[in-house]
Design a protein around this motif. Sequence first.
Motif, PDB file in Angstrom:
ATOM      1  N   VAL A  37       0.838  -1.194   0.000  1.00  0.00           N
ATOM      2  CA  VAL A  37       0.000   0.000   0.000  1.00  0.00           C
ATOM      3  C   VAL A  37       0.876   1.249   0.000  1.00  0.00           C
ATOM      4  O   VAL A  37       0.636   2.192  -0.757  1.00  0.00           O
ATOM      5  N   HIS A  88      -8.649  -2.178  -2.472  1.00  0.00           N
ATOM      6  CA  HIS A  88      -8.854  -2.778  -1.152  1.00  0.00           C
ATOM      7  C   HIS A  88      -8.862  -4.305  -1.191  1.00  0.00           C
ATOM      8  O   HIS A  88      -8.435  -4.943  -0.239  1.00  0.00           O
ATOM      9  N   GLN A  92      -5.339  -3.767   0.511  1.00  0.00           N
ATOM     10  CA  GLN A  92      -5.705  -3.398   1.880  1.00  0.00           C
ATOM     11  C   GLN A  92      -7.126  -3.889   2.206  1.00  0.00           C
ATOM     12  O   GLN A  92      -8.072  -3.101   2.237  1.00  0.00           O
ATOM     13  N   GLY A  95      -9.839  -2.103   4.525  1.00  0.00           N
ATOM     14  CA  GLY A  95     -10.622  -0.956   4.082  1.00  0.00           C
ATOM     15  C   GLY A  95     -11.759  -1.304   3.151  1.00  0.00           C
ATOM     16  O   GLY A  95     -12.392  -0.418   2.585  1.00  0.00           O
ATOM     17  N   LEU A  96     -12.042  -2.570   2.989  1.00  0.00           N
ATOM     18  CA  LEU A  96     -13.076  -3.008   2.049  1.00  0.00           C
ATOM     19  C   LEU A  96     -14.500  -2.591   2.445  1.00  0.00           C
ATOM     20  O   LEU A  96     -15.270  -2.204   1.566  1.00  0.00           O
ATOM     21  N   GLY A  99     -15.602   0.704   0.987  1.00  0.00           N
ATOM     22  CA  GLY A  99     -15.704   0.563  -0.464  1.00  0.00           C
ATOM     23  C   GLY A  99     -16.995  -0.137  -0.868  1.00  0.00           C
ATOM     24  O   GLY A  99     -17.637   0.243  -1.850  1.00  0.00           O
TER      25      GLY A  99
END
Length: 124
Positions: A37, A88, A92, A95-96, A99
């Motif tokens: 990231v 994501h 990452q 952090g989904l 989203g």
Amino acid sequence: MKIAVLIARILLGLIFVFFGLNGFLNFLHAPMPPGGVGQFMTLLGPTIYMHFVFLVQIVGGVLLLSGQFIPLALVLLGPVIINILLFHITLQPAGLPPGLLTVVLWFIIFFGVRKYFAGIFVEV
């Protein structure tokens, strides 16, 4: 259903205006994340490409908040949301959920204006 579309439109518009402006003004200060990231952000962060993405977010968000050209706003924000999801999912996963929230809001708004997209689903 009109109220749900209105709420989704305002929420999605606020999200994209807020984070689009953050791309230019950097009012959410966060340390550089480690790993892939951080490498991704280091490579793309200072480029003109990211300025374009932030500008598209702001324009799409303002269109949603104004209530004008909502189908255009959805067309502009669709690819941005796909990129958010792919980022994501691949880099990452923590952090989904935010989203996925943008995807749900986008589809609620899409359902409310789906008649304007009818032409693209017709076989020629």
